[in-house]
Design a protein around this motif. Structure first.
Motif, PDB file in Angstrom:
ATOM      1  N   THR A   1       0.798  -1.214   0.000  1.00 22.84           N
ATOM      2  CA  THR A   1       0.000   0.000   0.000  1.00 22.84           C
ATOM      3  C   THR A   1       0.835   1.270   0.000  1.00 22.84           C
ATOM      4  N   GLY A   2       2.048   1.203   0.552  1.00 23.29           N
ATOM      5  CA  GLY A   2       2.855   2.403   0.692  1.00 23.29           C
ATOM      6  C   GLY A   2       2.377   3.308   1.815  1.00 23.29           C
ATOM      7  N   LEU A   3       1.394   2.845   2.581  1.00 23.59           N
ATOM      8  CA  LEU A   3       0.859   3.634   3.684  1.00 23.59           C
ATOM      9  C   LEU A   3       1.790   3.567   4.903  1.00 23.59           C
ATOM     10  N   PRO A   4       1.742   4.585   5.760  1.00 28.11           N
ATOM     11  CA  PRO A   4       2.603   4.596   6.958  1.00 28.11           C
ATOM     12  C   PRO A   4       2.069   3.664   8.038  1.00 28.11           C
ATOM     13  N   ILE A   5       2.206   2.377   7.812  1.00 24.99           N
ATOM     14  CA  ILE A   5       1.688   1.362   8.727  1.00 24.99           C
ATOM     15  C   ILE A   5       2.820   0.871   9.633  1.00 24.99           C
ATOM     16  N   PRO A   6       2.640   0.895  10.933  1.00 21.87           N
ATOM     17  CA  PRO A   6       3.700   0.411  11.831  1.00 21.87           C
ATOM     18  C   PRO A   6       3.859  -1.093  11.755  1.00 21.87           C
ATOM     19  N   THR A   7       4.995  -1.564  12.162  1.00 16.67           N
ATOM     20  CA  THR A   7       5.232  -3.005  12.210  1.00 16.67           C
ATOM     21  C   THR A   7       4.535  -3.586  13.434  1.00 16.67           C
ATOM     22  N   GLU A   8       4.320  -4.885  13.399  1.00 17.86           N
ATOM     23  CA  GLU A   8       3.724  -5.570  14.550  1.00 17.86           C
ATOM     24  C   GLU A   8       4.731  -5.603  15.700  1.00 17.86           C
ATOM     25  N   PRO A   9       4.256  -5.658  16.937  1.00 16.65           N
ATOM     26  CA  PRO A   9       5.164  -5.650  18.083  1.00 16.65           C
ATOM     27  C   PRO A   9       6.015  -6.917  18.150  1.00 16.65           C
ATOM     28  N   VAL A  10       7.210  -6.748  18.679  1.00 15.94           N
ATOM     29  CA  VAL A  10       8.130  -7.873  18.889  1.00 15.94           C
ATOM     30  C   VAL A  10       8.327  -8.025  20.402  1.00 15.94           C
ATOM     31  N   PHE A  11       8.272  -9.251  20.878  1.00 14.46           N
ATOM     32  CA  PHE A  11       8.325  -9.501  22.320  1.00 14.46           C
ATOM     33  C   PHE A  11       9.623 -10.206  22.702  1.00 14.46           C
ATOM     34  N   THR A  12      10.080  -9.928  23.910  1.00 10.99           N
ATOM     35  CA  THR A  12      11.326 -10.529  24.384  1.00 10.99           C
ATOM     36  C   THR A  12      11.080 -11.792  25.198  1.00 10.99           C
TER      37      THR A  12
ATOM     38  N   PRO B   1     -15.601  -9.976  -6.932  1.00 12.47           N
ATOM     39  CA  PRO B   1     -14.822  -8.739  -6.778  1.00 12.47           C
ATOM     40  C   PRO B   1     -15.605  -7.550  -7.328  1.00 12.47           C
ATOM     41  N   ILE B   2     -16.521  -7.023  -6.503  1.00 11.50           N
ATOM     42  CA  ILE B   2     -17.373  -5.929  -6.948  1.00 11.50           C
ATOM     43  C   ILE B   2     -16.971  -4.590  -6.337  1.00 11.50           C
ATOM     44  N   ASP B   3     -16.023  -4.627  -5.401  1.00 11.99           N
ATOM     45  CA  ASP B   3     -15.499  -3.397  -4.822  1.00 11.99           C
ATOM     46  C   ASP B   3     -14.121  -3.691  -4.236  1.00 11.99           C
ATOM     47  N   GLN B   4     -13.503  -2.664  -3.691  1.00 16.00           N
ATOM     48  CA  GLN B   4     -12.128  -2.808  -3.205  1.00 16.00           C
ATOM     49  C   GLN B   4     -12.019  -3.808  -2.066  1.00 16.00           C
ATOM     50  N   GLU B   5     -12.978  -3.739  -1.149  1.00 17.82           N
ATOM     51  CA  GLU B   5     -12.922  -4.608   0.018  1.00 17.82           C
ATOM     52  C   GLU B   5     -13.063  -6.079  -0.358  1.00 17.82           C
ATOM     53  N   SER B   6     -14.008  -6.394  -1.229  1.00 19.64           N
ATOM     54  CA  SER B   6     -14.205  -7.791  -1.619  1.00 19.64           C
ATOM     55  C   SER B   6     -13.022  -8.323  -2.422  1.00 19.64           C
ATOM     56  N   ALA B   7     -12.292  -7.432  -3.089  1.00 21.70           N
ATOM     57  CA  ALA B   7     -11.131  -7.864  -3.862  1.00 21.70           C
ATOM     58  C   ALA B   7     -10.017  -8.408  -2.981  1.00 21.70           C
ATOM     59  N   ALA B   8     -10.073  -8.119  -1.676  1.00 17.24           N
ATOM     60  CA  ALA B   8      -9.080  -8.683  -0.750  1.00 17.24           C
ATOM     61  C   ALA B   8      -9.127 -10.202  -0.759  1.00 17.24           C
TER      62      ALA B   8
ATOM     63  N   GLU C   1      -7.029  -7.645  -9.239  1.00 17.54           N
ATOM     64  CA  GLU C   1      -5.674  -7.900  -8.760  1.00 17.54           C
ATOM     65  C   GLU C   1      -5.052  -6.636  -8.179  1.00 17.54           C
ATOM     66  N   ALA C   2      -5.301  -5.501  -8.825  1.00 15.90           N
ATOM     67  CA  ALA C   2      -4.761  -4.236  -8.327  1.00 15.90           C
ATOM     68  C   ALA C   2      -5.364  -3.891  -6.966  1.00 15.90           C
ATOM     69  N   ALA C   3      -6.669  -4.081  -6.835  1.00 14.29           N
ATOM     70  CA  ALA C   3      -7.328  -3.808  -5.559  1.00 14.29           C
ATOM     71  C   ALA C   3      -6.870  -4.785  -4.483  1.00 14.29           C
ATOM     72  N   ARG C   4      -6.675  -6.051  -4.867  1.00 14.91           N
ATOM     73  CA  ARG C   4      -6.230  -7.064  -3.903  1.00 14.91           C
ATOM     74  C   ARG C   4      -4.853  -6.722  -3.348  1.00 14.91           C
ATOM     75  N   ASP C   5      -3.963  -6.203  -4.191  1.00 13.57           N
ATOM     76  CA  ASP C   5      -2.625  -5.860  -3.718  1.00 13.57           C
ATOM     77  C   ASP C   5      -2.665  -4.828  -2.600  1.00 13.57           C
TER      78      ASP C   5
END
Length: 269
Positions: A17-28, A146-153, A236-240
């Motif tokens: 997506t290129g969105l500013p999404i944080p990484t998942e937490p890492v635990f010790t 695949p009729i919209d962006q969400e369903s394309a997931a 495919e573009a929406a799924r990505d």
């Protein structure tokens, strides 16, 4: 000339997506990670309750234990989604024995989730419910279009399970579902409901909520007229973008913030 540095900071995930999404937490420690997973699981169950996914004693969400990989945490039998707390969660081994917790296990939860966790090492969590929209779509024998962006997931990432052998209380039934699921993220069970999986509770539950909402949209649109479907290239573009696993994880964080703010007692240990 001003040069803009587009390098992604280390705390952000690399996604389609290129969105500013944080990484998942890492635990010790496994203890810290277990607590985190249990908190997310309790929150997910409350979200199911808030969204009206309860259907009597049916429905369950599980997450693999981070240390004992042949065990998983799941909601107990006969406790409402709306009332589950971290304290109520139970841990079940691969023989169906409750090894932690004070409640019994739902036989259906063991039959289904034990087999998914065995066959899908990447599926840290699985969500199952008998929602109205998934049951209606399954009754028609149709998957999401695949009729919209969400369903394309879910484009080419879902499967219809057309077999029904009664209530799913036998391990053999769960095995058949897990085998049919394969490497996909969603399986629609005809005459039964929906299962989604993910690399975390967050991701698996996001896919479940999204799938059920997409089922509702598709049923409404089909009742009104002809479905307008994406081309394969558009799907495919929406799924990505909308099908990105890290985006799925991050999208749950909004639900987490809301439910913990509204129902902080879910964190009671």
């Amino acid at each position: 000339m001003t040069v803009i540095d587009h390098r992604r900071p280390g705390y952000l995930a690399d996604t389609h997506t290129g969105l500013p999404i944080p990484t998942e937490p890492v635990f010790t420690s496994a203890e810290d990670e277990r607590r985190h997973r249990k908190q997310r699981l309790a929150a997910a169950l409350r979200i199911f309750g808030k969204l009206g996914y309860g259907e009597g004693i049916s429905g369950h969400i599980s997450v693999r234990d981070p240390e004992n990989l042949d065990q998983f945490w799941v909601n107990p039998f006969g406790v409402s989604f709306n009332r589950v707390t971290v304290r109520d969660l139970i841990c079940v081994d691969d023989q169906g024995r409750v090894v932690a917790g004070r409640h019994p296990v739902n036989p259906s939860a063991f039959a289904i989730h034990s087999q998914i966790h065995q066959l899908r090492p990447d599926a840290t969590a699985a969500a199952h419910g008998h929602t109205a929209h998934s049951r209606a779509l399954g009754a028609l024998g149709r998957l999401l279009e695949p009729i919209d962006q969400e369903s394309a997931a879910f484009y080419r990432n879902q499967v219809l399970f057309d077999r029904y052998d009664g209530p799913s209380v036998a391990v053999e039934q769960g095995r058949a579902m897990a085998e049919a699921l394969g490497d996909r993220r969603a399986i629609l069970l005809r005459h039964h409901g929906l299962i989604t999986v993910g690399g975390s509770v967050d991701e698996a539950v996001h896919w479940f909520v999204t799938y059920d909402g997409c089922a509702q949209v598709q049923l409404l649109a089909a009742a009104a007229g002809q479905l307008g479907r994406f081309t394969d290239e558009q799907a495919e573009a929406a799924r990505d973008g909308f099908g990105d696993a890290q985006l799925g994880w991050f999208s749950f964080q909004v639900l987490w913030d809301d439910i913990v703010h509204e129902q902080p007692d879910l964190l009671d240990e």
